[in-house]
Design a protein around this motif. Structure first.
Motif, PDB file in Angstrom:
ATOM      1  N   ALA A 256       0.779  -1.242   0.000  1.00 56.22           N
ATOM      2  CA  ALA A 256       0.000   0.000   0.000  1.00 56.22           C
ATOM      3  C   ALA A 256       0.813   1.296   0.000  1.00 56.22           C
ATOM      4  O   ALA A 256       0.406   2.257  -0.672  1.00 56.22           O
ATOM      5  CB  ALA A 256      -0.968  -0.006   1.193  1.00 56.22           C
ATOM      6  N   MET A 260      -0.277   4.964  -1.677  1.00 60.30           N
ATOM      7  CA  MET A 260      -0.696   6.070  -0.801  1.00 60.30           C
ATOM      8  C   MET A 260       0.105   7.328  -1.119  1.00 60.30           C
ATOM      9  O   MET A 260      -0.449   8.429  -1.201  1.00 60.30           O
ATOM     10  CB  MET A 260      -0.510   5.674   0.656  1.00 60.30           C
ATOM     11  N   LEU A 317      -6.220   2.428   5.619  1.00 65.42           N
ATOM     12  CA  LEU A 317      -6.422   2.574   4.176  1.00 65.42           C
ATOM     13  C   LEU A 317      -7.757   3.233   3.858  1.00 65.42           C
ATOM     14  O   LEU A 317      -7.849   4.081   2.962  1.00 65.42           O
ATOM     15  CB  LEU A 317      -6.317   1.205   3.502  1.00 65.42           C
ATOM     16  N   THR A 320      -7.367   6.849   4.493  1.00 62.99           N
ATOM     17  CA  THR A 320      -6.676   7.521   3.396  1.00 62.99           C
ATOM     18  C   THR A 320      -7.655   7.889   2.287  1.00 62.99           C
ATOM     19  O   THR A 320      -7.619   9.006   1.736  1.00 62.99           O
ATOM     20  CB  THR A 320      -5.576   6.611   2.824  1.00 62.99           C
ATOM     21  N   ASN A 324      -8.760  11.644   1.075  1.00 63.86           N
ATOM     22  CA  ASN A 324      -8.626  12.014  -0.331  1.00 63.86           C
ATOM     23  C   ASN A 324      -9.952  12.532  -0.891  1.00 63.86           C
ATOM     24  O   ASN A 324      -9.990  13.522  -1.633  1.00 63.86           O
ATOM     25  CB  ASN A 324      -8.151  10.806  -1.139  1.00 63.86           C
ATOM     26  N   LEU A 335      -0.705  12.925   4.710  1.00 66.97           N
ATOM     27  CA  LEU A 335      -0.039  11.714   4.242  1.00 66.97           C
ATOM     28  C   LEU A 335       0.885  11.109   5.300  1.00 66.97           C
ATOM     29  O   LEU A 335       0.849   9.893   5.518  1.00 66.97           O
ATOM     30  CB  LEU A 335       0.728  11.999   2.943  1.00 66.97           C
ATOM     31  N   THR A 338      -1.392   9.177   7.728  1.00 62.64           N
ATOM     32  CA  THR A 338      -1.919   7.892   7.257  1.00 62.64           C
ATOM     33  C   THR A 338      -0.812   6.852   7.119  1.00 62.64           C
ATOM     34  O   THR A 338      -1.027   5.668   7.403  1.00 62.64           O
ATOM     35  CB  THR A 338      -2.644   8.068   5.913  1.00 62.64           C
ATOM     36  N   LEU A 400      -6.379   1.068  -3.582  1.00 66.33           N
ATOM     37  CA  LEU A 400      -6.425   1.172  -2.126  1.00 66.33           C
ATOM     38  C   LEU A 400      -7.686   0.529  -1.560  1.00 66.33           C
ATOM     39  O   LEU A 400      -7.658  -0.042  -0.463  1.00 66.33           O
ATOM     40  CB  LEU A 400      -6.330   2.635  -1.702  1.00 66.33           C
TER      41      LEU A 400
END
Length: 429
Positions: A256, A260, A317, A320, A324, A335, A338, A400
């Motif tokens: 991941a 990311m 995840l 995230t 976003n 960022l 996460t 993701l």
């Protein structure tokens, strides 16, 4: 102070003669493993080496090869080397040799950074990384066996967790230097590569002083025959199959981070290095704060550690994706936050699956279980390169979402694992 165990639990699952050496062996494991984990952090392919190749003008194809070469090269050969390594009554020397080779490869990468550019730099660094990965595969397949012979069942997770936390402290210093910009950037990275080489050499020397009891050497037959026999363990052992399924789903935590970063990276090229420093700090901070705790919990229930870390990865995840969707992922804090959350889960996965594998096996099956599990995961990581194609076709968000779903499914798979810390290890079947 580190183990807080009563005398009745000191010598579980190791020879009586090994108990006399356990205090020294315990700290030898912590220091040597801590040194190699620090070296790993200094040459992190996902962050440090990818930046280095970019600065040296290497084509993008070499940058794309870094993680597959590093991860699959460390895992895939193990099924075929386990039988040969089993012929060694003292396997600490195989680990020592592998650590020395890794140190030499790190130094070779440093020299390549100083002397080469473009395609030549890409070929040299990828080649050195491939050899490093092969040497790491030897260390990986022998380490759990040596750990199982020299450190008691109730202390293995504590030893590895403490080593990880200690190494994270030093990598945090490295990340802080990167983020500060006080020193020439290329000089910092090259110096870190040479330091990594020295740390691997130091760890090799120290590890060779372990007081290891001679182990069984039978079963060191032809690698192909050994491979086929190891696969019969997969057929016969339900718990081994479930463990590998859980671990396979949890490769989501390793795959991941690049996606990311790609999703959240809106920085200019000039800010890339500062961003690298912040991500190194986030990753190392997560290891420092969580590894010892995960290790202690794993000594009590590695099954619960796998369940909790899988759930945490899925939440990180999904978080995230939510950030976003809200347009917040480009914020300077988002960022790193996460990544920090995911790496806490990743540390739990690493310590939980390592402790679970050692404790579910016995002296006769431990090396085979390790090699079989790591080889299958290596194949899955290699197939994980298909996520790059999925990202191109369906977008980073889709990737993701799939990885978050894999982590959630890992929770269900781990629920069926046995509490191996409550039972004496048994043979396959």
């Amino acid at each position: 102070m580190l183990t807080s165990e009563d005398e009745g639990r000191v010598c579980l699952d190791i020879p009586e003669s090994a108990c006399n050496h356990q205090p020294r062996n315990f700290f030898t494991h912590i220091v040597s493993l801590g040194a190699t984990k620090t070296a790993d952090g200094l040459i992190d392919p996902k962050l440090v080496l990818s930046w280095l190749l970019t600065q040296l003008g290497a084509p993008a194809v070499f940058i794309g090869l870094l993680v597959p070469v590093r991860e699959s090269g460390a895992l895939l050969p193990q099924l075929f080397t386990a039988a040969s390594l089993r012929r060694l009554p003292l396997r600490k020397y195989a680990w020592t040799a592998g650590s020395i080779v890794q140190g030499l490869c790190a130094i070779a990468i440093g020299i390549s950074a100083l002397m080469l550019e473009g395609v030549a730099a890409g070929i040299a660094i990828i080649s050195a990384l491939a050899v490093l990965a092969l040497a790491r595969s030897v260390c990986s397949v022998t380490y759990k066996d040596v750990l199982g012979k020299t450190v008691s069942k109730s202390r293995r997770g504590t030893a590895t967790g403490t080593a990880t936390s200690a190494s994270a402290f030093f990598v945090i210093i490295f990340g802080a230097v990167l983020a500060s910009g006080f020193l020439e950037r290329m000089d910092v990275v090259v110096a870190a590569l040479f330091l990594a080489g020295a740390l691997w050499a130091f760890a090799a020397i120290l590890f060779s002083t372990l007081q290891e009891e001679s182990g069984a050497t039978e079963g060191g037959r032809n690698p192909l025959k050994a491979a086929l026999q190891n696969f019969t363990l997969l057929r016969d052992d339900v718990q081994l199959r479930r463990f590998i399924a859980t671990r396979g789903l949890l490769i989501s935590t390793a795959l991941a981070p690049p996606f990311m970063v790609a999703l959240g990276s809106k920085q200019a090229a000039d800010d890339m290095f500062g961003g690298l420093g912040l991500l190194v700090l986030a990753s190392s901070g997560a290891a420092l704060l969580s590894s010892y705790v995960w290790g202690r919990l794993a000594d009590r229930s590695s099954r619960k550690v796998l369940i909790l870390s899988a759930a945490a990865a899925s939440i990180a995840l999904i978080g995230t994706l939510i950030l976003n969707a809200l347009g917040w992922l480009t914020q300077v804090w988002a960022l790193p936050l996460t990544i920090f959350a995911l790496m806490i889960a990743y540390q739990g996965v690493r310590l939980g699956r390592s402790t679970h594998l050692v404790d579910m096996a016995n002296a006769d099956t431990r090396a085979a279980y390790t090699a079989l599990s790591n080889t299958i995961i290596g194949l899955l990581l290699l197939l994980g390169s298909a996520f790059s194609l999925l990202a191109q076709l369906a977008g980073l968000e889709t990737v993701l979402m799939v990885l978050a779903a894999m982590s959630a499914l890992a929770v269900l798979a781990a629920l069926g694992l046995e509490e191996v810390q409550e039972n004496e290890p048994t043979s396959a079947g």
